[in-house]
Enzyme design. Sequence first.
Site, PDB file in Angstrom:
ATOM      1  N   GLU A   1      28.782  19.473  41.827  1.00 11.54           N
ATOM      2  CA  GLU A   1      30.029  19.497  42.553  1.00 11.54           C
ATOM      3  C   GLU A   1      31.117  20.027  41.780  1.00 11.54           C
ATOM      4  O   GLU A   1      31.980  20.839  42.499  1.00 11.54           O
ATOM      5  CB  GLU A   1      30.533  18.110  43.030  1.00 11.54           C
TER       6      GLU A   1
ATOM      7  N   ASP B   1      24.298  25.140  41.552  1.00 16.41           N
ATOM      8  CA  ASP B   1      23.312  24.793  40.513  1.00 16.41           C
ATOM      9  C   ASP B   1      23.352  25.419  39.308  1.00 16.41           C
ATOM     10  O   ASP B   1      23.198  24.752  38.167  1.00 16.41           O
ATOM     11  CB  ASP B   1      21.644  25.166  41.161  1.00 16.41           C
TER      12      ASP B   1
END
EC number: 3.4.-.-
Length: 491
Positions: free
Chosen positions: A142, A211
């Site tokens: 996040e 990621d």
Amino acid sequence: MNHVLVPHFCRKGLLGLTAGLAICLATATPVFAEDSNLPSLGGVGGGLISEQQEAAIGQQVLQSIRRSTPEIGDPLVLDYLSTLVHRLVPYAQLQNRDLKMVVIDSDEINAFAVPGGVIGVNGGLFLNAKTEQEFASVMAHELGHLVQRHFARRMERQEQNAPLAMAGMLAGIILSAVTKSDVGIATIAGSQAAAVQNMLQYSRANEREADRVGLDMLEAAGFDPEGMPEMFEIMMRQSRLQGGEALEYLQTHPLTENRIADTRNRANQYPQREYDDSLEYHLVRARIMVHYAQTPEKAVEMFQEYVGRKDALPPPSARYGLAVAKLAADDAPGAEKILKDLLKDYPGRITFQVTLAETLTREKKTDEAIALMDEALRRNPGNYPIRYQLGDSLYAGNHAQRAAEVYGKLANDYPEKAYIWLKLSDAEGQARNIVGVHRARAEYYLLMGDQEAAIRQLREAQNKAPPGTPTHEIVTQRLSQITRAMHEDQQ
């Protein structure tokens, strides 16, 4: 009592958004780091959505969450989440590091990061992430979205629809962040719905970027990068168990087998070393497990089994979970015994001390609880859970003036936490400081987005404060500030 002046919020609803963007500002400090292969996003004001506008959106999101969804205000849970996120932050190329943490009271897996540095997580993530490494991987991912400013970049691509569509987009992301994505979309009529759906669903490229950034953050902060593919696999299994229906998290974060394989391959490229979970993660997870148990009695049975098995949870967390479950089941003496035994084995452990003080307060042993928290605070100055529990124990023990002082300092340090202002208001009422009651309630209503109610409270405080006193002058200045802001917001 001097209170920090919290920023005023945009008026009720979303109609004042455009004006509000020019009013609700946050300071951003640029951070320079080594170049990476990820795209350059520009600085403040470098596109349609500036850092200041992102800050305003973040404030609007917080306001909407406070008004529309239950939160977990447990100070031990919030303190742990803040500590973990700020362990990652030094390795994140964030311009705005003034992050706000929110824990949504839902047992589903979800987490979100929105403009303005708002980091949210559902209680269900604690339930499903069995290791701290898995939990941290979601937080790092996040943060990766914030680092890459994915939401802002998507809004900039919608420039032809702005600012008309901005309010609708904001409404969608608020409601989708705290409920189900389709609920957020369903509130937006007409052609805006498709635009908002596009805004909320990160692209596969966005996910790969987040990621990559998240994996780097994890490794640099001392977490296991393998936690990310492991958590993704948990989500994929949960989705399959639900008959293929996407988890709440996966509705906005598309996940594929290829993406899991890619993160695992990337994680394997980092140097191999040993990683250990912190005990604190498992203690907080035990609290959440009790919170979501079918009944307190079921929670007691569950943790009694865990204690007996010795292999289900780290031993201290199983015993601690049993104490929390007993307290929830109104067996405070049973909880007290377990917690005092734990403190013999782990002297000075803050979580055990705070929970013991909570237990003693429940047993009306408030003097013992206050003494315990006073000593803990001397050893850990400024600790949020200790101060919060000290205020609760003082209030329960009818030490109203001192409770108001503790809550007042907490409100100064954490002005965005609406429930602290409510506690301060109650303590001021118990202390018969009516002016203090109105001032605290005014700040609470501001955080809830109700400026008119805040103004009414401050006018009451102004009428009751003796003219010519410092308190009267402070109230008058605050009233003038909020009134002016409301008028600007309505223009």
